[in-house]
Design an enzyme around this catalytic site. Sequence first.
Site, PDB file in Angstrom:
ATOM      1  N   ASP A   1       0.810  -1.060  -0.204  1.00 26.86           N
ATOM      2  CA  ASP A   1      -0.094   0.092   0.151  1.00 26.86           C
ATOM      3  C   ASP A   1       0.862   1.267   0.125  1.00 26.86           C
ATOM      4  O   ASP A   1       1.689   1.528   0.974  1.00 26.86           O
ATOM      5  CB  ASP A   1      -0.842  -0.104   1.274  1.00 26.86           C
ATOM      6  CG  ASP A   1      -1.956   0.990   1.428  1.00 26.86           C
ATOM      7  OD1 ASP A   1      -2.409   1.439   0.150  1.00 26.86           O
ATOM      8  OD2 ASP A   1      -1.889   1.766   2.426  1.00 26.86           O
TER       9      ASP A   1
ATOM     10  N   THR B   1      -3.165   5.077  -3.849  1.00 23.97           N
ATOM     11  CA  THR B   1      -2.109   5.725  -3.416  1.00 23.97           C
ATOM     12  C   THR B   1      -0.691   5.686  -3.821  1.00 23.97           C
ATOM     13  O   THR B   1       0.289   6.599  -3.902  1.00 23.97           O
ATOM     14  CB  THR B   1      -1.923   5.426  -1.730  1.00 23.97           C
ATOM     15  OG1 THR B   1      -1.785   3.878  -1.874  1.00 23.97           O
ATOM     16  CG2 THR B   1      -3.230   5.771  -1.119  1.00 23.97           C
ATOM     17  N   THR B   2      -0.441   4.748  -4.474  1.00 21.45           N
ATOM     18  CA  THR B   2       0.884   4.290  -5.194  1.00 21.45           C
ATOM     19  C   THR B   2       0.739   4.953  -6.535  1.00 21.45           C
ATOM     20  O   THR B   2       1.762   5.747  -6.965  1.00 21.45           O
ATOM     21  CB  THR B   2       1.041   2.653  -5.517  1.00 21.45           C
ATOM     22  OG1 THR B   2       0.778   2.065  -4.444  1.00 21.45           O
ATOM     23  CG2 THR B   2       2.331   2.383  -5.847  1.00 21.45           C
TER      24      THR B   2
ATOM     25  N   ASP C   1      -8.619  -0.535   1.609  1.00 18.38           N
ATOM     26  CA  ASP C   1      -8.821   0.056   0.408  1.00 18.38           C
ATOM     27  C   ASP C   1     -10.153  -0.352  -0.189  1.00 18.38           C
ATOM     28  O   ASP C   1     -10.757   0.559  -0.758  1.00 18.38           O
ATOM     29  CB  ASP C   1      -7.315  -0.422  -0.481  1.00 18.38           C
ATOM     30  CG  ASP C   1      -6.354   0.288  -0.064  1.00 18.38           C
ATOM     31  OD1 ASP C   1      -6.426   1.279   0.949  1.00 18.38           O
ATOM     32  OD2 ASP C   1      -5.372   0.281  -0.906  1.00 18.38           O
TER      33      ASP C   1
END
Length: 535
Positions: free
Chosen positions: A69, A102-103, A400
């Site tokens: 994550d 988020t990545t 997520d």
Amino acid sequence: MALAFDEFGRPFIILREQEKKTRLRGLDAQKANIAAGKAVARILRTSLGPKGMDKMLQSPDGDVTITNDGATILEQMDVDNQIAKLMVELSRSQDYEIGDGTTGVVVMAGALLEQAEKLLERGIHPIRVAEGYEMASRIAFEHLERISQKFEFSADNIEPLVQTCMTTLSSKIVNRCKRALAEIAVKAVLAVADLERKDVNMDLIKVEGKVGGKLEDTELIYGIVVDKDMSHPQMPKKIEDAKIAILTCPFEPPKPKTKHKVDIDTVEKFQTLREQEQKYFDEMVQKCKDAGATLVICQWGFDDEANHLLMHRNLPAVRWVGGVELELIAIATGGRIVPRFQELSPEKLGKAGLVREKSFGTTKDRMLYIEQCANSRAVTIFIRGGNKMMIEETKRSLHDALCVARNLIRNNSIVYGGGSAEISCSIAVETAADRHPGVEQYAIRSFADALDAVPLALAENSGLPPIDTLTAVKAQQVKEGNPHCGVDCNDVGTNDMKEQNVFETLIGKQQQILLATQVVKMILKIDDVISPSEY
């Protein structure tokens, strides 16, 4: 340097100019900042997509985290550089707002910085680059709206929601049972969702984990799970139609606030004291019985005497239940938290259809399940796994998925994944660049190139030839005018993400592009970095 002596005759060295600051200006400052931003993005690049790698991070006190994550990786990373900290903030804001992607947002920002560096070397002013990026991000934002699709779902037809959650989970370590976990996440969100108001209260979803068992044993419980057992081993393990008294006062004799000392010098005095205590406990237990409680949940501990009495009076009890859990139990059972025994009354009791104690494995680890509550909106996802790290990572992955399901209830537009949305935006931005005279068009074209970084990284992580794959998919999109063609990471044999059921939320993608552009603009506008020296 100068040598001086203190009052004990010990020599010490005086360093001159201790406060000397290091300073970078102009292009040097921008290049240093861009390098820092790119370094952070490069770390995350390899963990993008379904074949992305995990990172192992060790904290200063030796705790190990293994995760995929983006936000977690950057949170745990010890970052000194201020610009790199901006990237950490960037992933954090994506995590707070959207929960997923988020990545991707950091990879996107890194690619934009890389392209900006080339433009700065050509002598284009950073402000013009920033303005060009701003225009391009608006074009991409609007283009995403156009290619997005609405999908209808209802409490009976949850398949589209499950498909989107599966896309989120496929890039995590739990992808072998992504179907089951996606269904759990969707059911949990729908259990607490208010579909009229399009609102989801995530506080009502509790995620508990217990080492042991396998990932497939993860279950959704319509109720609350508390990691505690009954306070006395002989109390009943199963209570039906429980009326629960939720207390924040201990079953203990009152302690005077002042410093005190009791002299007991005769047996009679000791007897009197003991009787007094017993009477005190008797009253406490009686008050609970009078209110009609069949189960007591208490935030504090019990005296042994009280515990014994509770058992004799057939009043099962649970002690040391944390504050957050107490609140959740109160919400779920519709009870009130009672701070004093005097205030107990029948209408303040919570109601639950079934309270049972369940033991796990051979170690007899026990947990309490409170099910069929009066207000069944509170749910618990109970995760099992082989070790602590696996459970922690599953919690993050489920977070997520829960966020994605929540976003879809708020806004049910989706775009297709696998880099198809980025490629489509890239083509749209490239086409739009011709309509802008002036230096900005260079920046707009660079933005289009930067958008290709996500599909490139996806292809690279999947072991495909990155440039060949990207050009093939791009050509196919232009030729067929089909914005659903993406990188076939799992080798299914089709590039059409619609057939592969790979979806992403529209608001998540839009947020990625906007946030990445904002941070890059901010970094480009810095032309002077003054930092104190290293002493």
